[in-house]
Design a protein around this motif. Structure first.
Motif, PDB file in Angstrom:
ATOM      1  N   SER A 168      36.017  38.223  42.760  1.00 62.38           N
ATOM      2  CA  SER A 168      37.098  37.279  42.470  1.00 62.38           C
ATOM      3  C   SER A 168      37.224  36.283  43.607  1.00 62.38           C
ATOM      4  O   SER A 168      37.285  36.665  44.779  1.00 62.38           O
ATOM      5  CB  SER A 168      38.419  38.033  42.277  1.00 62.38           C
ATOM      6  OG  SER A 168      38.337  38.805  41.107  1.00 62.38           O
ATOM      7  N   ARG A 186      39.369  33.263  45.319  1.00 64.49           N
ATOM      8  CA  ARG A 186      40.768  32.801  45.354  1.00 64.49           C
ATOM      9  C   ARG A 186      40.975  31.607  46.287  1.00 64.49           C
ATOM     10  O   ARG A 186      42.084  31.380  46.774  1.00 64.49           O
ATOM     11  CB  ARG A 186      41.676  33.973  45.722  1.00 64.49           C
ATOM     12  CG  ARG A 186      41.651  35.102  44.681  1.00 64.49           C
ATOM     13  CD  ARG A 186      42.642  36.202  44.988  1.00 64.49           C
ATOM     14  NE  ARG A 186      42.599  37.259  43.988  1.00 64.49           N
ATOM     15  CZ  ARG A 186      41.801  38.343  44.046  1.00 64.49           C
ATOM     16  NH1 ARG A 186      40.956  38.472  45.043  1.00 64.49           N
ATOM     17  NH2 ARG A 186      41.854  39.268  43.110  1.00 64.49           N
ATOM     18  N   GLY A 203      45.555  37.706  35.084  1.00 63.15           N
ATOM     19  CA  GLY A 203      46.627  38.189  34.216  1.00 63.15           C
ATOM     20  C   GLY A 203      47.918  37.421  34.478  1.00 63.15           C
ATOM     21  O   GLY A 203      48.786  37.337  33.597  1.00 63.15           O
ATOM     22  N   ARG A 231      34.920  50.165  44.801  1.00 62.43           N
ATOM     23  CA  ARG A 231      34.834  50.811  43.488  1.00 62.43           C
ATOM     24  C   ARG A 231      34.810  52.315  43.694  1.00 62.43           C
ATOM     25  O   ARG A 231      34.300  52.806  44.705  1.00 62.43           O
ATOM     26  CB  ARG A 231      33.568  50.370  42.738  1.00 62.43           C
ATOM     27  CG  ARG A 231      33.583  48.889  42.332  1.00 62.43           C
ATOM     28  CD  ARG A 231      34.730  48.551  41.392  1.00 62.43           C
ATOM     29  NE  ARG A 231      34.585  47.225  40.788  1.00 62.43           N
ATOM     30  CZ  ARG A 231      35.061  46.085  41.283  1.00 62.43           C
ATOM     31  NH1 ARG A 231      35.734  46.090  42.421  1.00 62.43           N
ATOM     32  NH2 ARG A 231      34.877  44.949  40.635  1.00 62.43           N
TER      33      ARG A 231
HETATM   34  C1  LIG Z   1      42.382  41.381  33.386  1.00 59.17           C
HETATM   35  C2  LIG Z   1      42.404  40.964  34.835  1.00 59.17           C
HETATM   36  C3  LIG Z   1      43.523  40.321  35.351  1.00 59.17           C
HETATM   37  C4  LIG Z   1      43.551  39.900  36.685  1.00 59.17           C
HETATM   38  N1  LIG Z   1      44.632  39.214  37.150  1.00 59.17           N
HETATM   39  C5  LIG Z   1      44.603  38.687  38.398  1.00 59.17           C
HETATM   40  C6  LIG Z   1      45.641  37.824  38.836  1.00 59.17           C
HETATM   41  O1  LIG Z   1      46.579  37.510  38.094  1.00 59.17           O
HETATM   42  N2  LIG Z   1      45.556  37.308  40.071  1.00 59.17           N
HETATM   43  C7  LIG Z   1      44.521  37.622  40.926  1.00 59.17           C
HETATM   44  O2  LIG Z   1      44.501  37.123  42.045  1.00 59.17           O
HETATM   45  N3  LIG Z   1      43.514  38.440  40.537  1.00 59.17           N
HETATM   46  C8  LIG Z   1      43.518  38.966  39.289  1.00 59.17           C
HETATM   47  N4  LIG Z   1      42.475  39.739  38.850  1.00 59.17           N
HETATM   48  C9  LIG Z   1      41.342  40.035  39.742  1.00 59.17           C
HETATM   49  C10 LIG Z   1      41.340  41.485  40.208  1.00 59.17           C
HETATM   50  O3  LIG Z   1      42.277  41.661  41.236  1.00 59.17           O
HETATM   51  C11 LIG Z   1      39.924  41.834  40.681  1.00 59.17           C
HETATM   52  O4  LIG Z   1      39.024  41.731  39.596  1.00 59.17           O
HETATM   53  C12 LIG Z   1      39.821  43.234  41.263  1.00 59.17           C
HETATM   54  O5  LIG Z   1      40.591  43.335  42.418  1.00 59.17           O
HETATM   55  C13 LIG Z   1      38.366  43.587  41.601  1.00 59.17           C
HETATM   56  O6  LIG Z   1      37.849  42.653  42.514  1.00 59.17           O
HETATM   57  P1  LIG Z   1      36.571  41.765  42.204  1.00 59.17           P
HETATM   58  O7  LIG Z   1      36.850  40.952  40.975  1.00 59.17           O
HETATM   59  O8  LIG Z   1      36.442  40.886  43.428  1.00 59.17           O
HETATM   60  O9  LIG Z   1      35.407  42.669  42.024  1.00 59.17           O
HETATM   61  C14 LIG Z   1      42.437  40.175  37.529  1.00 59.17           C
HETATM   62  C15 LIG Z   1      41.310  40.823  36.984  1.00 59.17           C
HETATM   63  C16 LIG Z   1      41.294  41.206  35.680  1.00 59.17           C
HETATM   64  C17 LIG Z   1      40.052  41.879  35.118  1.00 59.17           C
END
Ligand SMILES: Cc1cc2nc3c(=O)[nH]c(=O)nc-3n(C[C@H](O)[C@H](O)[C@H](O)COP(=O)(O)O)c2cc1C
Length: 223
Positions: free
Chosen positions: A12, A14, A168, A211
């Motif tokens: 993710s 940001r 989300g 994970r």
């Molecule tokens: C359905 C879903 C909703 C998420 N909502 C948010 C969010 O609103 N804000 C945010 O910063 N990250 C959000 N994330 C990212 C998650 O925090 C992130 O996927 C998780 O911590 C795993 O990290 P990675 O994506 O870096 O592997 C969301 C991920 C998913 C799958």
């Protein structure tokens, strides 16, 4: 890039650079995403792709609206909050600690937390925002389809050097989002996503979320 590499590399994002994403590239990624499977191939996903002036207005209006303690700070679909217990709570806290540490936001700083959460509604500075919707009369299975679509999209983006963050957060404050994007009352807003070129210099983008080991979630039968 192999699929394995894309899976390992995607994380993710940001913080983004402001450079635009060419519309043709967005279309290629959406075409890839549409290869995602869906139950009985109904392909229920809908996505509102937001950029430029509309993106700016969406950000401004949602950011202003969330200051007013509005009725729509909860999603339009049931979210019962079962994740607020262990082991889920612990994992959430681990993520929060790592992320807020990189952002240098001290624990308990409500004001800074509020501001950082608000970055969601600025698509973390990404030039493109995606808002995923579903027809309201579909059932819970369709949420799985949207999830598969979103992950396929994120992997496709990763292979092209683009960053994404599933959000989300966008299923809150849906009334303003609906109004700005003229989304029909017949659709619910499921989630959003930021899409753009990662800002490699931002510490928050170095976060690699842990994970759990396979044996914590997989049960092998008959081996
Ligand atoms: C359905 C879903 C909703 C998420 N909502 C948010 C969010 O609103 N804000 C945010 O910063 N990250 C959000 N994330 C990212 C998650 O925090 C992130 O996927 C998780 O911590 C795993 O990290 P990675 O994506 O870096 O592997 C969301 C991920 C998913 C799958």
């Amino acid at each position: 890039m192999t699929l394995q590499e894309a899976l390992q590399q995607r994380r993710s994002i940001r913080a983004f650079r402001p450079d635009p994403v060419p519309p043709d590239l967005i279309r290629e990624i959406l075409a890839d995403a549409s290869r995602a499977p869906s139950g009985t191939n109904i392909q229920p996903w809908k996505v509102h792709v937001v950029s430029g002036e509309v993106r700016r207005r969406l950000e401004a209006e949602v950011m202003a609206h969330r200051e007013t303690d509005p009725h729509d700070k909860v999603s339009e679909f049931p979210r019962t909050g079962g994740q607020r217990r262990d082991p889920y709570l612990g994992r959430m806290r681990t993520l929060g600690k790592a992320m807020y540490g990189l952002l240098e936001i001290p624990k308990g700083d409500q004001e800074a937390n509020w501001r950082q959460w608000g970055r969601n509604y600025q698509f973390f500075g990404a030039p493109v925002g995606l808002i995923f919707t579903l027809d309201r009369d579909l059932d819970a299975m369709s949420f799985l389809d949207v999830g598969a679509f979103m992950q396929t999209l994120m992997l496709s983006a990763a292979t092209r050097g683009l960053g994404t963050c599933a959000q989300g957060a966008w299923n809150n404050f849906w009334s303003v989002t609906r109004q700005v994007l003229e989304i029909s009352e017949d659709e619910i807003i499921v989630a959003g996503m930021s899409l753009g070129w990662p800002d490699e210099s931002a510490p928050v983008n170095s976060l690699v979320a842990d994970r759990e080991p396979i044996d914590s979630f997989a049960v092998f039968h008959g081996f």
